[in-house]
Design a protein around this motif. Structure first.
Motif, mmCIF file in Angstrom:
data_model
loop_
_atom_site.group_PDB
_atom_site.id
_atom_site.type_symbol
_atom_site.label_atom_id
_atom_site.label_comp_id
_atom_site.label_asym_id
_atom_site.label_seq_id
_atom_site.Cartn_x
_atom_site.Cartn_y
_atom_site.Cartn_z
ATOM 1 N N ILE A 56 92.921 -4.166 87.674
ATOM 2 C CA ILE A 56 92.589 -3.137 88.671
ATOM 3 C C ILE A 56 91.616 -3.699 89.710
ATOM 4 C CG2 ILE A 56 91.369 -0.943 89.019
ATOM 5 C CD1 ILE A 56 92.590 -0.074 86.262
ATOM 6 N N VAL A 57 90.600 -4.427 89.245
ATOM 7 C CA VAL A 57 89.616 -5.010 90.163
ATOM 8 C C VAL A 57 90.304 -6.029 91.082
ATOM 9 C CG1 VAL A 57 87.568 -6.497 90.312
ATOM 10 C CG2 VAL A 57 87.610 -4.578 88.702
ATOM 11 N N HIS A 58 91.180 -6.843 90.521
ATOM 12 C CA HIS A 58 91.916 -7.827 91.319
ATOM 13 C C HIS A 58 92.751 -7.129 92.396
ATOM 14 C CE1 HIS A 58 94.019 -11.495 92.329
ATOM 15 N NE2 HIS A 58 95.173 -10.864 92.159
ATOM 16 N N TRP A 59 93.472 -6.072 91.990
ATOM 17 C CA TRP A 59 94.288 -5.314 92.941
ATOM 18 C C TRP A 59 93.402 -4.685 94.015
ATOM 19 C CZ3 TRP A 59 93.772 -0.001 93.629
ATOM 20 C CH2 TRP A 59 94.677 0.578 94.535
ATOM 21 N N ALA A 60 92.283 -4.058 93.596
ATOM 22 C CA ALA A 60 91.392 -3.389 94.544
ATOM 23 C C ALA A 60 90.772 -4.387 95.511
ATOM 24 C CB ALA A 60 90.310 -2.623 93.789
ATOM 25 N N ASN A 69 85.324 0.432 98.769
ATOM 26 C CA ASN A 69 86.493 0.512 97.913
ATOM 27 C C ASN A 69 86.072 1.038 96.541
ATOM 28 O OD1 ASN A 69 88.617 -0.091 96.155
ATOM 29 N ND2 ASN A 69 89.275 -1.849 97.405
ATOM 30 N N GLY A 70 86.328 2.320 96.306
ATOM 31 C CA GLY A 70 85.919 2.969 95.059
ATOM 32 C C GLY A 70 86.514 2.322 93.822
ATOM 33 N N ASP A 71 87.797 1.954 93.906
ATOM 34 C CA ASP A 71 88.442 1.314 92.753
ATOM 35 C C ASP A 71 87.754 0.004 92.408
ATOM 36 O OD1 ASP A 71 90.398 3.251 92.286
ATOM 37 O OD2 ASP A 71 91.757 2.366 93.772
ATOM 38 N N TYR A 72 87.414 -0.748 93.442
ATOM 39 C CA TYR A 72 86.754 -2.038 93.227
ATOM 40 C C TYR A 72 85.358 -1.840 92.640
ATOM 41 C CZ TYR A 72 84.591 -6.551 94.110
ATOM 42 O OH TYR A 72 83.936 -7.743 93.954
ATOM 43 N N LEU A 73 84.572 -0.941 93.256
ATOM 44 C CA LEU A 73 83.196 -0.720 92.803
ATOM 45 C C LEU A 73 83.159 -0.161 91.384
ATOM 46 C CD1 LEU A 73 81.672 0.718 96.093
ATOM 47 C CD2 LEU A 73 81.408 -1.589 95.160
ATOM 48 N N TYR A 74 84.006 0.822 91.107
ATOM 49 C CA TYR A 74 84.047 1.389 89.765
ATOM 50 C C TYR A 74 84.534 0.346 88.753
ATOM 51 C CZ TYR A 74 85.330 3.938 85.627
ATOM 52 O OH TYR A 74 85.438 4.321 84.320
ATOM 53 N N GLY A 75 85.551 -0.403 89.141
ATOM 54 C CA GLY A 75 86.097 -1.426 88.247
ATOM 55 C C GLY A 75 85.058 -2.473 87.882
ATOM 56 N N LYS A 77 81.825 -2.071 87.894
ATOM 57 C CA LYS A 77 80.841 -1.411 87.018
ATOM 58 C C LYS A 77 81.397 -1.312 85.595
ATOM 59 C CE LYS A 77 78.074 2.684 86.432
ATOM 60 N NZ LYS A 77 78.197 4.089 86.281
ATOM 61 N N ARG A 78 82.658 -0.908 85.475
ATOM 62 C CA ARG A 78 83.284 -0.775 84.152
ATOM 63 C C ARG A 78 83.376 -2.139 83.463
ATOM 64 N NH1 ARG A 78 83.560 0.991 79.586
ATOM 65 N NH2 ARG A 78 85.573 1.118 78.567
ATOM 66 N N LEU A 79 83.655 -3.187 84.218
ATOM 67 C CA LEU A 79 83.696 -4.537 83.639
ATOM 68 C C LEU A 79 82.340 -4.920 83.060
ATOM 69 C CD1 LEU A 79 85.773 -6.997 85.854
ATOM 70 C CD2 LEU A 79 86.088 -6.433 83.451
ATOM 71 N N ARG A 80 81.263 -4.606 83.784
ATOM 72 C CA ARG A 80 79.913 -4.909 83.269
ATOM 73 C C ARG A 80 79.658 -4.151 81.969
ATOM 74 N NH1 ARG A 80 78.704 -4.710 88.733
ATOM 75 N NH2 ARG A 80 77.928 -2.587 88.593
ATOM 76 N N GLU A 81 80.081 -2.875 81.924
ATOM 77 C CA GLU A 81 79.899 -2.075 80.700
ATOM 78 C C GLU A 81 80.686 -2.681 79.534
ATOM 79 O OE1 GLU A 81 81.283 1.746 81.957
ATOM 80 O OE2 GLU A 81 79.430 2.210 83.063
ATOM 81 N N ILE A 82 81.918 -3.066 79.796
ATOM 82 C CA ILE A 82 82.760 -3.667 78.749
ATOM 83 C C ILE A 82 82.146 -4.981 78.278
ATOM 84 C CG2 ILE A 82 84.992 -4.788 78.322
ATOM 85 C CD1 ILE A 82 86.260 -2.607 80.119
ATOM 86 N N ASP A 83 81.729 -5.824 79.208
ATOM 87 C CA ASP A 83 81.137 -7.115 78.837
ATOM 88 C C ASP A 83 79.854 -6.925 78.035
ATOM 89 O OD1 ASP A 83 83.207 -8.485 80.007
ATOM 90 O OD2 ASP A 83 82.114 -8.920 81.861
ATOM 91 N N ARG A 84 79.058 -5.943 78.405
ATOM 92 C CA ARG A 84 77.816 -5.651 77.681
ATOM 93 C C ARG A 84 78.140 -5.219 76.247
ATOM 94 N NH1 ARG A 84 74.438 -3.744 81.489
ATOM 95 N NH2 ARG A 84 75.929 -2.133 81.972
ATOM 96 N N ARG A 85 79.156 -4.349 76.100
ATOM 97 C CA ARG A 85 79.548 -3.886 74.764
ATOM 98 C C ARG A 85 80.129 -5.042 73.942
ATOM 99 N NH1 ARG A 85 78.199 -0.330 70.875
ATOM 100 N NH2 ARG A 85 79.995 0.153 69.601
ATOM 101 N N ILE A 86 80.895 -5.925 74.575
ATOM 102 C CA ILE A 86 81.452 -7.092 73.868
ATOM 103 C C ILE A 86 80.315 -7.973 73.349
ATOM 104 C CG2 ILE A 86 82.678 -9.286 74.225
ATOM 105 C CD1 ILE A 86 84.657 -7.715 76.027
ATOM 106 N N ARG A 87 79.304 -8.228 74.189
ATOM 107 C CA ARG A 87 78.159 -9.049 73.754
ATOM 108 C C ARG A 87 77.438 -8.369 72.583
ATOM 109 N NH1 ARG A 87 77.459 -9.610 79.295
ATOM 110 N NH2 ARG A 87 75.763 -8.100 79.303
ATOM 111 N N PHE A 88 77.220 -7.060 72.703
ATOM 112 C CA PHE A 88 76.536 -6.308 71.647
ATOM 113 C C PHE A 88 77.310 -6.404 70.332
ATOM 114 C CE2 PHE A 88 76.104 -2.381 69.206
ATOM 115 C CZ PHE A 88 74.737 -2.341 69.000
ATOM 116 N N LEU A 89 78.607 -6.101 70.373
ATOM 117 C CA LEU A 89 79.423 -6.130 69.154
ATOM 118 C C LEU A 89 79.485 -7.532 68.555
ATOM 119 C CD1 LEU A 89 82.347 -3.782 70.237
ATOM 120 C CD2 LEU A 89 80.599 -3.305 68.510
#
Length: 187
Positions: A56-60, A69-75, A77-89
């Motif tokens: 989605i980020v690539h497309w945006a 670009n809302g899709d880009y900005l949200y994407g 942000k969501r990537l940072r959240e996912i990466d943070r959760r991956i590091r935590f887990l």
């Protein structure tokens, strides 16, 4: 300067999720089911969710102006959240000590993984299951093994009375029943 034009601090990308504290020299105990649940979440994030968001980020990003670009900005942000959760887990699973409570099946002493029914001085019964920090669901009557109530109950036996420092003061609890899950039968 408008908030819209400020750069996010570098700290937002860092692992700002504080790991729940472990006792000094303590282990990060977890049940086999809890370990598997966290592992499944990690695999899902890496194999499914993250690739979808990256797409989605690539497309945006290919749509031009990224600043509005809302899709880009949200994407992003969501990537940072996912990466943070991956590091935590990843960190939590690396230090996890899987402890199978079914090994104590039939025992009347309270250890990690026990389901304990106790009664307080007012005659109110409560049942809790002692689990790992990373798998506790308070709404299901689960408490962390390092919580004050679990520490008061650990190593006691059915029929014992223990003291517990509750928010309202010192309470006496009587251990009514201790149980563990049955060992899995292999076929």
């Amino acid at each position: 300067m408008s908030k819209a034009f400020t750069k996010e601090s570098a700290g937002d990308d860092e692992d700002d999720l504080a790991l729940p504290p472990l006792p000094a020299g303590g282990k990060n105990y977890i049940t086999p089911e809890g370990y598997q649940r966290l592992r499944n979440e990690l695999i899902n994030l890496i194999d499914s969710e993250r690739p979808k968001v990256v797409e989605i980020v690539h497309w945006a990003a290919s749509n031009g102006d990224r600043s509005e670009n809302g899709d880009y900005l949200y994407g992003k942000k969501r990537l940072r959240e996912i990466d943070r959760r991956i590091r935590f887990l990843t960190k939590r699973l690396d230090i996890a000590e899987v402890a199978d409570p079914s090994l104590h099946h039939g025992n009347d002493q309270v250890f990690f993984g026990a389901t304990v029914t106790y009664e307080n001085q007012a005659g109110v019964e409560r049942t809790v299951t002692i689990k790992g920090i990373d798998e506790v669901d308070n709404l299901q009557g689960e408490v962390s093994w390092i919580s004050p109530i679990a520490r008061a109950l650990l190593k006691s036996r059915e029929g014992d009375e223990v003291q517990f420092m509750a928010p309202g003061g010192l309470e006496r609890l009587e251990i009514i029943q201790v149980s563990y899950p049955k060992p899995a039968t292999s076929h």
